[in-house]
Motif scaffolding. Structure first.
Motif, PDB file in Angstrom:
ATOM      1  N   ILE A 603       0.837  -1.207   0.000  1.00 53.64           N
ATOM      2  CA  ILE A 603       0.000   0.000   0.000  1.00 53.64           C
ATOM      3  C   ILE A 603       0.871   1.255   0.000  1.00 53.64           C
ATOM      4  N   ASN A 604       1.945   1.202   0.765  1.00 58.45           N
ATOM      5  CA  ASN A 604       2.841   2.359   0.850  1.00 58.45           C
ATOM      6  C   ASN A 604       3.353   2.752  -0.536  1.00 58.45           C
ATOM      7  N   SER A 605       3.882   1.786  -1.253  1.00 60.44           N
ATOM      8  CA  SER A 605       4.426   2.037  -2.590  1.00 60.44           C
ATOM      9  C   SER A 605       3.332   2.480  -3.554  1.00 60.44           C
ATOM     10  N   MET A 606       2.143   1.851  -3.453  1.00 61.67           N
ATOM     11  CA  MET A 606       1.044   2.157  -4.365  1.00 61.67           C
ATOM     12  C   MET A 606       0.605   3.618  -4.219  1.00 61.67           C
ATOM     13  N   ILE A 607       0.508   4.103  -2.991  1.00 58.19           N
ATOM     14  CA  ILE A 607       0.050   5.484  -2.779  1.00 58.19           C
ATOM     15  C   ILE A 607       1.112   6.490  -3.218  1.00 58.19           C
ATOM     16  N   ILE A 608       2.357   6.229  -2.838  1.00 58.82           N
ATOM     17  CA  ILE A 608       3.429   7.189  -3.144  1.00 58.82           C
ATOM     18  C   ILE A 608       3.737   7.233  -4.641  1.00 58.82           C
ATOM     19  N   ASN A 609       3.822   6.066  -5.279  1.00 57.10           N
ATOM     20  CA  ASN A 609       4.276   6.014  -6.673  1.00 57.10           C
ATOM     21  C   ASN A 609       3.159   6.076  -7.702  1.00 57.10           C
ATOM     22  N   ASP A 610       1.939   5.657  -7.336  1.00 59.15           N
ATOM     23  CA  ASP A 610       0.872   5.574  -8.332  1.00 59.15           C
ATOM     24  C   ASP A 610      -0.248   6.584  -8.111  1.00 59.15           C
ATOM     25  N   ILE A 611      -0.723   6.678  -6.883  1.00 58.87           N
ATOM     26  CA  ILE A 611      -1.910   7.498  -6.626  1.00 58.87           C
ATOM     27  C   ILE A 611      -1.560   8.968  -6.416  1.00 58.87           C
ATOM     28  N   LYS A 612      -0.574   9.222  -5.559  1.00 60.99           N
ATOM     29  CA  LYS A 612      -0.254  10.608  -5.188  1.00 60.99           C
ATOM     30  C   LYS A 612       0.133  11.473  -6.387  1.00 60.99           C
ATOM     31  N   PRO A 613       0.985  11.022  -7.305  1.00 63.69           N
ATOM     32  CA  PRO A 613       1.340  11.879  -8.456  1.00 63.69           C
ATOM     33  C   PRO A 613       0.140  12.239  -9.319  1.00 63.69           C
ATOM     34  N   VAL A 614      -0.752  11.275  -9.543  1.00 63.35           N
ATOM     35  CA  VAL A 614      -1.933  11.531 -10.372  1.00 63.35           C
ATOM     36  C   VAL A 614      -2.826  12.572  -9.720  1.00 63.35           C
ATOM     37  N   LEU A 615      -3.017  12.463  -8.403  1.00 64.73           N
ATOM     38  CA  LEU A 615      -3.875  13.405  -7.692  1.00 64.73           C
ATOM     39  C   LEU A 615      -3.292  14.817  -7.715  1.00 64.73           C
ATOM     40  N   THR A 623      -2.785  19.872  -1.690  1.00 63.35           N
ATOM     41  CA  THR A 623      -3.247  19.106  -0.523  1.00 63.35           C
ATOM     42  C   THR A 623      -2.079  18.309   0.023  1.00 63.35           C
ATOM     43  N   ASP A 624      -1.878  18.417   1.325  1.00 66.33           N
ATOM     44  CA  ASP A 624      -0.791  17.683   1.986  1.00 66.33           C
ATOM     45  C   ASP A 624      -1.252  16.247   2.258  1.00 66.33           C
ATOM     46  N   ILE A 625      -0.668  15.257   1.551  1.00 72.57           N
ATOM     47  CA  ILE A 625      -1.004  13.837   1.768  1.00 72.57           C
ATOM     48  C   ILE A 625       0.055  13.239   2.691  1.00 72.57           C
ATOM     49  N   ARG A 626      -0.366  12.875   3.890  1.00 71.70           N
ATOM     50  CA  ARG A 626       0.561  12.419   4.926  1.00 71.70           C
ATOM     51  C   ARG A 626       0.497  10.888   5.089  1.00 71.70           C
ATOM     52  N   ILE A 627       1.660  10.296   5.234  1.00 75.38           N
ATOM     53  CA  ILE A 627       1.753   8.853   5.551  1.00 75.38           C
ATOM     54  C   ILE A 627       2.711   8.740   6.732  1.00 75.38           C
ATOM     55  N   PRO A 628       2.189   8.745   7.991  1.00 75.32           N
ATOM     56  CA  PRO A 628       3.043   8.813   9.187  1.00 75.32           C
ATOM     57  C   PRO A 628       3.959   7.601   9.388  1.00 75.32           C
ATOM     58  N   GLU A 664      -4.545  12.227   5.810  1.00 75.85           N
ATOM     59  CA  GLU A 664      -3.635  11.262   6.460  1.00 75.85           C
ATOM     60  C   GLU A 664      -4.052   9.838   6.113  1.00 75.85           C
ATOM     61  N   ILE A 665      -3.071   9.044   5.661  1.00 79.91           N
ATOM     62  CA  ILE A 665      -3.313   7.624   5.342  1.00 79.91           C
ATOM     63  C   ILE A 665      -2.455   6.810   6.296  1.00 79.91           C
ATOM     64  N   ASN A 666      -3.093   5.949   7.096  1.00 76.47           N
ATOM     65  CA  ASN A 666      -2.358   5.231   8.131  1.00 76.47           C
ATOM     66  C   ASN A 666      -3.103   3.938   8.473  1.00 76.47           C
ATOM     67  N   TYR A 667      -2.621   3.222   9.473  1.00 80.41           N
ATOM     68  CA  TYR A 667      -3.310   2.018   9.951  1.00 80.41           C
ATOM     69  C   TYR A 667      -3.060   1.850  11.441  1.00 80.41           C
ATOM     70  N   LEU A 668      -3.894   1.008  12.059  1.00 75.50           N
ATOM     71  CA  LEU A 668      -3.731   0.687  13.477  1.00 75.50           C
ATOM     72  C   LEU A 668      -4.100  -0.771  13.699  1.00 75.50           C
ATOM     73  N   ILE A 669      -3.711  -1.304  14.861  1.00 76.37           N
ATOM     74  CA  ILE A 669      -4.048  -2.683  15.254  1.00 76.37           C
ATOM     75  C   ILE A 669      -4.936  -2.606  16.489  1.00 76.37           C
ATOM     76  N   ASP A 670      -6.136  -3.127  16.378  1.00 75.35           N
ATOM     77  CA  ASP A 670      -7.081  -3.156  17.497  1.00 75.35           C
ATOM     78  C   ASP A 670      -7.777  -4.518  17.498  1.00 75.35           C
ATOM     79  N   LYS A 671      -7.239  -5.454  18.280  1.00 74.53           N
ATOM     80  CA  LYS A 671      -7.758  -6.835  18.289  1.00 74.53           C
ATOM     81  C   LYS A 671      -9.197  -6.909  18.773  1.00 74.53           C
TER      82      LYS A 671
END
Length: 752
Positions: A603-615, A623-628, A664-671
């Motif tokens: 997902i990291n590579s897909m957003i940075i290399n494919d999605i973000k440039p097109v947008l 628009t500031d696209i953040r990936i913490p 902001e694009i991120n993820y978390l773990i919540d069992k």
């Protein structure tokens, strides 16, 4: 046949001692009791192989004169014909046969064993006739009384009273075996001056395993006088092996048993086997304090009555517990009615634990399912239950286990014996570790033994140890702890019935679910197919409307006033919007028809290399696209996942009125919410009212006008939800009006 211990020592009367008495081969004693004689012949040739040494006293032929002779030279032709006939059918039909031999009237009892023909000769008591009428008179009254008895206890009291009347023994008892093979007296009839044995217990060693085996083979056993002089029966003259006397009425008695009876003061005894389902349930034990011989006819009547009682044992016991049995049947029926009607079977079980507890009259119950333990009544705590089940899983292989002496097999249970000395554990699934446990508390009790149940050891002059049966049968009491009330047979049967019915319900509901899923799948396929065809077919007339509107403007613009041109332009605009809606519907329908092309997606590579440039190229405002942090690699359909992020990021940018926009694009773990990584897209945009947070996922549903925030079809979030659910995930939204929105969703397990 010789049974050899470790292929070396054959344990017989001559060498039995404390270390081997339980393995004594009492079926090959090489001697008989003297009230009859035994002749053994070849089954085919009828040539006599061996005889007991008292043949001359009983039948008038010397021992050495009989060996090698033919039975046809000893018995009448009529008797020989009967014997030959029975070799093809059943010996019970001729036993006993009354014969005359050397001017003596005798009973001949015939049977075969190991291809030998055994002939036992006994004297006849003239007052007993060997006919049906005599037999009928001896047994009719007893059978009628047995039929009229209403319980096992009544049946036992009827049998001891009538057997004593029929035989004249001083004492007759019903001796019942328990699960640990000890036994206790449940009924007794005796001479008034004798002390009572009723209620006394006897250890399992009082009836060793070899004796139990013979009780199963030979239903009646008479010892007419324990002081008898054993009559030798020499071994086979050719093989040198002793003969197997398992079926012999005359078989000699173990010296250990003789000493046991002698210590009790008993001079003569008789035992009648009580057998249920090919297992020794108990004995009708008869004692006499003087020598006593019973003719074969009387013994046959006693054996018959023992068989009748055996057939009635469980029926009378069930009748005795009939009210309780009916009650637990009703409870079981009520449970299954509720389970069958409920939509969630486990929730129904939890809701009816008190009823489930009652089917075995337990004081507590535990249900373990899907990692959770539900308790009702008085039970050990969760940790103790987990440890108990872990132990039983390692040591017990059956799906149903029960005991009323849990601390005896699981010492840790001593900690909670007061509430759980008895357990029944039913495994619903060993794979998923789901089970039900019923508990019963400890019932401390005093057991009355007929003397100390431990056998005594006698030290001989040379220092060796030999068996000395108990000399004292005085009342000896033992306090028993760590034991609950026993689980009744019908209670265990109800648990097994519960399990079988539970499986039936699960199977039935699985079939119903399968059929519903199949029907739902078929309906969805038809709906997707309909949406695709309808959408495809709608586009053709729509294009016609657009094209004709364009031609009207192009050809007749000069003839039309401004209002006419405006209306045609509106028609063209509506046609274009309709086409976009149809395209969105087509795309949505294809999502349900297309198979997922699963692969590892970074997902990291897909957003940075494919999605973000097109947008960034397509948007005029920054628009500031953040990936913490580094986003996970997941197993998913790359094209569809890309569409999810494009839709969510586009919406985050579009519905944002701030001067400085960020996403902001991120993820978390919540069992507690999901075992999957929870991805999210968060913005600082306009936000969504709480009452609108559900309807935004409906197709073509917009919260704003067409012209506001750049327009749109209102299908984007619906498509996102469809893609997420196709991956087996969930999507939900959290938002504060005017401050921003977060879309959370799960797709697949993390691979790295």
């Amino acid at each position: 046949m010789t049974f050899a211990l470790n292929q070396e020592i054959t344990i017989t009367a001559s060498n039995v001692d404390l270390t081997n008495c339980a393995r004594e081969q009492i079926h090959i004693p090489s001697s008989i009791q003297p009230y009859g004689c035994l002749v053994i012949a070849n089954k085919k040739s009828l040539q006599i192989i061996q005889t007991s040494h008292n043949s001359e006293q009983i039948i008038g032929y010397k021992h050495h004169d009989l060996i090698g002779n033919n039975i046809q030279n000893v018995l009448s032709n009529r008797t020989i014909r009967k014997i030959k006939g029975c070799l093809k059918r059943d010996f019970s039909s001729i036993n006993p046969t009354r014969i005359r031999i050397n001017k003596k009237s005798l009973n001949l009892i015939t049977y075969e064993n190991q291809n030998y023909l055994f002939l036992e000769f006994e004297p006849i008591d003239p007052k007993y006739k060997n006919d049906f009428i005599s037999f009928y008179k001896m047994t009719r009254k007893v059978v009628e009384e047995m039929q009229m008895s209403v319980s096992l206890q009544d049946l036992s009291e009827v049998i001891v009273k009538n057997i004593r009347e029929l035989t004249g023994f001083d004492r007759v008892m019903v001796y019942r075996f328990d699960e640990d093979e000890s036994g206790h007296i449940i009924a007794e009839d005796k001479q008034p001056e004798l002390d009572s044995f009723l209620g006394l217990r006897y250890p399992a060693t009082d009836v060793p395993k070899p004796a139990r085996r013979l009780y199963l083979l030979n239903y009646i056993r008479l010892i007419s006088d324990i002081a008898y002089q054993a009559v030798p029966l020499p071994n086979h003259p050719e093989t040198g092996e002793p003969f197997d006397l398992s079926y012999s009425a005359l078989r000699s008695v173990s010296p250990v048993h003789i000493e046991y009876l002698q210590n009790m003061g008993v001079r003569a005894s008789m035992s009648i086997s009580l057998i249920h389902e090919n297992k020794l349930w108990g004995l009708i034990a008869c004692h006499h304090y003087q020598p006593k011989y019973l003719p074969y006819e009387v013994r046959s009547a006693c054996e018959f009555l023992g068989k009748v009682m055996s057939l009635n044992l469980i029926a009378k016991e069930d009748q005795q517990n009939l009210i309780y049995k009916v009650q637990i049947k009703e409870n079981l029926s009520e449970i299954f009615e509720r389970l069958s009607q409920g939509t969630n079977m486990m929730q129904e079980l939890y809701a009816n634990m008190d009823l489930l507890q009652s089917i075995v009259s337990a004081t507590g119950i535990a249900i373990y399912y899907d990692g959770e333990i539900h308790l009702s009544g008085i039970t050990p705590d969760n940790q103790k239950i987990q440890e108990l089940v872990a132990y039983l899983r390692q040591t017990q292989t059956q799906d149903l286990f029960y005991t009323d002496k849990l601390p005896a097999i699981y010492p840790q249970a001593m900690e909670f014996k007061a509430i759980a000395s008895g357990v029944v554990i039913l495994y619903l699934s060993r794979v998923e570790q789901s089970y039900i446990i019923w508990f019963r508390p400890e019932v401390s009790q005093t057991v009355s033994w007929a003397g100390n149940p431990n056998k005594h050891i006698k030290v001989e002059e040379d220092g060796t140890l030999t068996l000395s049966p108990r000399k004292s049968f005085d009342l000896w009491k033992q306090n028993v702890t760590g034991q609950s009330l026993p689980w009744l047979k019908n209670e265990i049967q109800q648990v097994m019935e519960f399990r079988n019915l539970l499986i039936d319900i699960i199977f039935k509901k699985s079939n119903e679910l399968f059929e519903l899923n199949f029907e739902l799948q078929r309906s969805n396929e038809e709906l997707d197919s309909f949406a695709y065809i309808a959408s495809h077919d709608l586009k053709e007339p729509l294009r016609g409307i657009y094209n004709y509107s364009y031609l009207l403007i192009d050809d007749y613009e000069q003839s039309l006033d401004d209002e006419g041109v405006r209306k045609l332009n509106t028609l063209m605009s509506l046609s274009k919007r309709m086409e976009k809606l149809i395209d969105a519907l087509l795309h949505y329908s294809r999502l349900g028809r297309k198979d997922l092309a699963l692969q590892p997606v970074d997902i990291n590579s897909m957003i940075i290399n494919d999605i973000k440039p097109v947008l960034e190229i397509s948007r005029q405002t920054f628009t500031d696209i953040r990936i913490p942090q580094q986003l996970p690699i997941i197993q998913a359909d790359r094209m569809l996942v890309e569409e999810v992020f494009i839709n969510l990021i586009n919406n985050a940018i579009k519905y944002n009125d701030k001067a400085e926009k960020w996403v902001e694009i991120n993820y978390l773990i919540d069992k507690s919410k999901s075992s999957h990584p929870i991805l999210y897209v968060r913005d600082n945009g306009i936000g969504i009212l709480e009452e609108h947070q559900e309807i935004i996922f409906r197709i073509f549903k917009r919260l704003h006008s067409q012209k506001a925030f750049g327009g749109g079809t209102g299908a984007g979030l619906t498509i996102v939800k469809k893609i997420v659910e196709r991956h087996g995930g969930n999507i939900w939204v959290e938002s504060v009006l005017g401050k921003g929105t977060t879309f959370y969703f799960t797709l697949a397990e993390e691979t790295k």
